[in-house]
Design a protein around this motif. Structure first.
Motif, PDB file in Angstrom:
ATOM      1  N   ILE A 101      37.413  74.646  12.033  1.00 52.27           N
ATOM      2  CA  ILE A 101      36.205  74.765  12.857  1.00 52.27           C
ATOM      3  C   ILE A 101      36.001  73.452  13.594  1.00 52.27           C
ATOM      4  O   ILE A 101      36.065  72.379  12.983  1.00 52.27           O
ATOM      5  N   ALA A 102      35.752  73.527  14.913  1.00 50.79           N
ATOM      6  CA  ALA A 102      35.411  72.356  15.725  1.00 50.79           C
ATOM      7  C   ALA A 102      34.089  72.626  16.434  1.00 50.79           C
ATOM      8  O   ALA A 102      33.920  73.678  17.045  1.00 50.79           O
ATOM      9  N   ILE A 103      33.163  71.661  16.343  1.00 51.46           N
ATOM     10  CA  ILE A 103      31.867  71.786  17.006  1.00 51.46           C
ATOM     11  C   ILE A 103      31.595  70.505  17.773  1.00 51.46           C
ATOM     12  O   ILE A 103      31.685  69.404  17.213  1.00 51.46           O
ATOM     13  N   THR A 104      31.267  70.643  19.047  1.00 48.15           N
ATOM     14  CA  THR A 104      30.838  69.519  19.864  1.00 48.15           C
ATOM     15  C   THR A 104      29.331  69.625  20.034  1.00 48.15           C
ATOM     16  O   THR A 104      28.829  70.601  20.579  1.00 48.15           O
ATOM     17  N   PHE A 125      35.615  69.735  12.024  1.00 42.28           N
ATOM     18  CA  PHE A 125      35.371  68.569  12.867  1.00 42.28           C
ATOM     19  C   PHE A 125      34.085  68.816  13.638  1.00 42.28           C
ATOM     20  O   PHE A 125      33.909  69.862  14.264  1.00 42.28           O
ATOM     21  N   ASP A 126      33.159  67.846  13.600  1.00 41.37           N
ATOM     22  CA  ASP A 126      31.890  67.973  14.319  1.00 41.37           C
ATOM     23  C   ASP A 126      31.445  66.587  14.737  1.00 41.37           C
ATOM     24  O   ASP A 126      31.789  65.588  14.099  1.00 41.37           O
ATOM     25  N   THR A 127      30.679  66.534  15.820  1.00 38.08           N
ATOM     26  CA  THR A 127      30.136  65.246  16.219  1.00 38.08           C
ATOM     27  C   THR A 127      29.013  64.849  15.259  1.00 38.08           C
ATOM     28  O   THR A 127      29.200  63.970  14.416  1.00 38.08           O
ATOM     29  N   PHE A 128      27.869  65.472  15.349  1.00 39.19           N
ATOM     30  CA  PHE A 128      26.791  65.200  14.399  1.00 39.19           C
ATOM     31  C   PHE A 128      26.353  66.523  13.798  1.00 39.19           C
ATOM     32  O   PHE A 128      25.897  67.414  14.516  1.00 39.19           O
ATOM     33  N   GLY A 129      26.495  66.654  12.496  1.00 42.11           N
ATOM     34  CA  GLY A 129      26.212  67.960  11.929  1.00 42.11           C
ATOM     35  C   GLY A 129      25.961  67.924  10.447  1.00 42.11           C
ATOM     36  O   GLY A 129      25.907  66.875   9.798  1.00 42.11           O
ATOM     37  N   THR A 130      25.834  69.144   9.902  1.00 38.43           N
ATOM     38  CA  THR A 130      25.593  69.353   8.485  1.00 38.43           C
ATOM     39  C   THR A 130      26.615  70.346   7.963  1.00 38.43           C
ATOM     40  O   THR A 130      26.851  71.384   8.581  1.00 38.43           O
TER      41      THR A 130
END
Length: 297
Positions: A101-104, A125-130
């Motif tokens: 999973i990738a989240i921008t 992979f995420d920039t700012f997340g939970t």
């Protein structure tokens, strides 16, 4: 399946959506939602959002898979933030990198007990997340060629929060179980009713923070609470490393089995290939913190 102005896709348990090239489901131009009870597969699985916006939402209790031979591809990609709830399997395989999973942008990923998220680069992979995990998340680090991919993570965030009562692993050379970079944040591993929780990496079990060797600057103060097991298996590895300082609590008055272990050091604070002046922290230990290497500290 392609939407140019946002949309909703529901794939039932008997349903199959597949693509020979690109993503099997693409939603651009607005907010998008995918509910999958069946199978979605292709070189990329689900892609929602664009630079113009369009947050995404994915619920999966089936299988979403990406299989590719090269490049940086994800089974689920939310390019304008959003949420993923996984009760099934989300997996990317092949290539030299890529994510389950990738989240921008801001994102929340919930992985249920018995569920799997895995990718050859990062599980998430995420920039700012939970990330809230009760299942299994893995950065496999084994591309299709059979060579090892360095510097992968089970969970890799610029900053944020990780709550783990399941398993998060990255066992390839250079792998970090959990990496929260310059934005720092908090990691909670295990609970009084989830003592089997595991975060494991080859190089580092949990790393929080970032340092710039050229300028001597650092950022991303961290907080780590462990009631389970955090372990790094490499010869020169660190169980938990808070690069920019912070606080570690290992175990609790009623939890003495908590373990943080590394090949070189169990816990490092303000250290990343050299001491970083000004990065300070505290350690409170009720369990075990162990260095198993001959040159450990």
């Amino acid at each position: 399946v392609y939407f140019g102005q946002g949309g909703v896709v529901t794939n039932q348990a008997s349903g199959t959506i597949s693509a020979a090239s690109g993503a099997a489901v693409v939603i651009k131009g607005g907010a998008g939602s995918v509910v999958n009870h069946g199978s979605i597969s292709g070189p990329s699985g689900v892609s929602i959002g664009s630079t113009a916006g369009g947050a995404g939402s994915v619920f999966n209790d089936g299988t979403i898979a990406a299989s590719f031979t090269s490049g940086f591809v994800s089974a689920i990609n939310l390019s304008a933030g959003g949420t993923v709830t996984n009760q099934g399997t989300v997996i990317a395989s092949g290539g030299t990198n890529g994510n389950g999973i990738a989240i921008t942008g801001a994102g929340v990923v919930t992985n249920a007990a018995g569920a799997l998220i895995a990718g050859p680069g990062n599980g998430i992979f995420d920039t700012f997340g939970t990330v809230i995990n009760a299942g299994s998340i893995s950065g496999t680090g084994i591309p299709q060629t059979g060579t090892m991919t360095p510097f992968t993570s089970g969970v890799n965030l610029t900053g944020g929060t990780v709550i783990n009562t399941g398993r998060i692993t990255a066992l390839n050379a250079g792998g970090n179980g959990v990496n929260l970079a310059s934005g720092g944040g908090s990691v909670s591993n295990g609970a009084t009713n989830a003592l089997s929780a595991l975060i494991e990496g080859y190089q580092i079990g949990v790393q929080i923070g970032y340092s710039n060797f050229a300028t001597g600057s650092f950022s991303g103060v961290g907080a780590l609470t462990n009631d389970g097991t955090i372990i790094a298996t490499g010869t020169n590895s660190t169980g938990a490393n808070l690069v920019a300082g912070g606080n570690v609590v290992n175990g609790a008055p009623s939890v003495h089995g908590a373990l943080i272990e590394g090949g070189q050091s169990g816990v490092g604070i303000g250290f990343n290939n050299g001491t970083i002046a000004g990065a300070i922290g505290t350690v409170v230990n009720y369990g075990s913190i162990i260095s198993i290497g001959a040159n450990g500290f």
